[in-house]
Write a protein that holds these residues in place. Structure first.
Motif, PDB file in Angstrom:
ATOM      1  N   LEU A  73      58.616  34.085  82.475  1.00 16.12           N
ATOM      2  CA  LEU A  73      57.986  35.336  81.975  1.00 16.12           C
ATOM      3  C   LEU A  73      56.555  34.734  81.333  1.00 16.12           C
ATOM      4  N   ALA A 112      50.472  40.025  82.595  1.00 11.81           N
ATOM      5  CA  ALA A 112      51.679  39.424  82.772  1.00 11.81           C
ATOM      6  C   ALA A 112      52.236  38.796  83.935  1.00 11.81           C
ATOM      7  N   GLU A 113      52.826  37.734  84.151  1.00 14.40           N
ATOM      8  CA  GLU A 113      53.262  37.064  85.409  1.00 14.40           C
ATOM      9  C   GLU A 113      54.691  36.711  85.174  1.00 14.40           C
ATOM     10  N   TYR A 114      55.372  36.819  86.359  1.00 15.11           N
ATOM     11  CA  TYR A 114      56.953  36.260  86.124  1.00 15.11           C
ATOM     12  C   TYR A 114      57.294  35.410  87.379  1.00 15.11           C
ATOM     13  N   GLY A 165      52.526  39.020  89.555  1.00 16.57           N
ATOM     14  CA  GLY A 165      51.845  39.162  88.221  1.00 16.57           C
ATOM     15  C   GLY A 165      51.078  40.766  88.129  1.00 16.57           C
ATOM     16  N   GLY A 192      50.689  33.603  77.893  1.00 19.17           N
ATOM     17  CA  GLY A 192      51.401  33.680  79.082  1.00 19.17           C
ATOM     18  C   GLY A 192      52.694  32.870  78.963  1.00 19.17           C
ATOM     19  N   LEU A 223      52.857  36.064  80.042  1.00 19.74           N
ATOM     20  CA  LEU A 223      51.628  37.364  79.465  1.00 19.74           C
ATOM     21  C   LEU A 223      50.239  36.544  79.576  1.00 19.74           C
ATOM     22  N   ARG A 224      49.181  37.126  80.128  1.00 23.20           N
ATOM     23  CA  ARG A 224      47.951  36.583  80.347  1.00 23.20           C
ATOM     24  C   ARG A 224      46.795  37.515  79.922  1.00 23.20           C
ATOM     25  N   ASP A 253      47.615  42.511  85.933  1.00 24.34           N
ATOM     26  CA  ASP A 253      46.503  42.178  84.917  1.00 24.34           C
ATOM     27  C   ASP A 253      45.916  43.732  84.830  1.00 24.34           C
ATOM     28  N   TYR A 296      46.700  30.470  78.997  1.00 30.00           N
ATOM     29  CA  TYR A 296      48.023  31.048  78.668  1.00 30.00           C
ATOM     30  C   TYR A 296      48.918  30.324  77.791  1.00 30.00           C
TER      31      TYR A 296
END
Length: 220
Positions: free
Chosen positions: A26, A51-53, A62, A14, A28-29, A64, A214
């Protein structure tokens, strides 16, 4: 139908940043797990990647991809009472989840790497249930089933940095989801023909718990 929402975690990647200094980030998870559950003769495989921004200090969006497969093993007993491992019934879910998070700022928490949030999310995906040959069916067991579903839910959660300002941490949230589905099934009938249902609509509340790791990729 057995719900495929289970506790298990292994890997997540993440991007995030310190809440008090954050302008954007930004993330990623994801996670991967295979093994036993807390229930005997029930095994799970789970893969999540997303992903999460972080738009601002308080807001993020985000997405998933979630894949979960349950395998149930049912013992077979002989006339003498001996048992052996039976064949397997599988229950597989795959879906996309889209979420929005609001991060709270609590004095003293951020400097210790603790970031609480409230999560609102939507899921959309499908479910398949099937058994291998010679699975020891009971009456009205599902021989084969398939469904499409959507769901909307809310969950409070928390990011916990393993080390303040460090790249890795743990993401935990728990809440409820209202799930709507359309399901078709074939049910075992020991006294006659297979019972078939088609496109049965339904809805239920589902408890959701997610644990992930993360990794921060960039922050500013």
């Amino acid at each position: 139908m057995r719900q495929s929402h289970l506790l298990c975690f292994l890997l997540l990647v993440g991007i995030t940043t310190q809440a008090q200094d954050l302008k954007s980030a930004l993330l990623l998870r994801g996670k991967a797990y295979t093994g036993l559950t807390m229930l005997e003769d029930l095994y799970v495989k789970n893969l999540t990647i997303g992903a999460e921004y972080r738009l601002t200090k308080h807001h993020s969006i985000g997405v998933d991809y979630i894949w979960i497969r349950l395998r149930e093993e049912r013992d077979v007993y002989t006339a003498t009472g001996d048992s052996s491992a039976g064949d397997f019934m599988y229950d597989r879910n795959k879906c996309f989840q889209f979420d929005y998070r609001f991060y709270f700022e609590i004095p003293g928490w951020q400097k210790n790497g603790i970031h609480p949030y409230l999560n609102a999310f939507v899921r959309s995906g499908n479910n398949v249930q099937y058994a291998v040959d010679k699975f020891p069916f009971d009456s009205l067991d599902v021989i084969y089933g398939k469904a499409t579903f959507t769901g909307i839910g809310f969950a409070p959660g928390i990011h916990i940095d393993f080390k303040p300002d460090g790249p890795f941490g743990l993401d935990i949230n728990a809440g409820v989801m209202k799930r709507f589905e359309s399901r078709s099934t074939q049910l075992y009938n020991g006294a006659g023909p297979t019972i078939v249902t088609k496109d049965v609509k339904g809805g239920k509340l589902v408890f959701v718990l997610r644990l992930n790791l993360y990794l921060y990729l960039f922050r500013n």
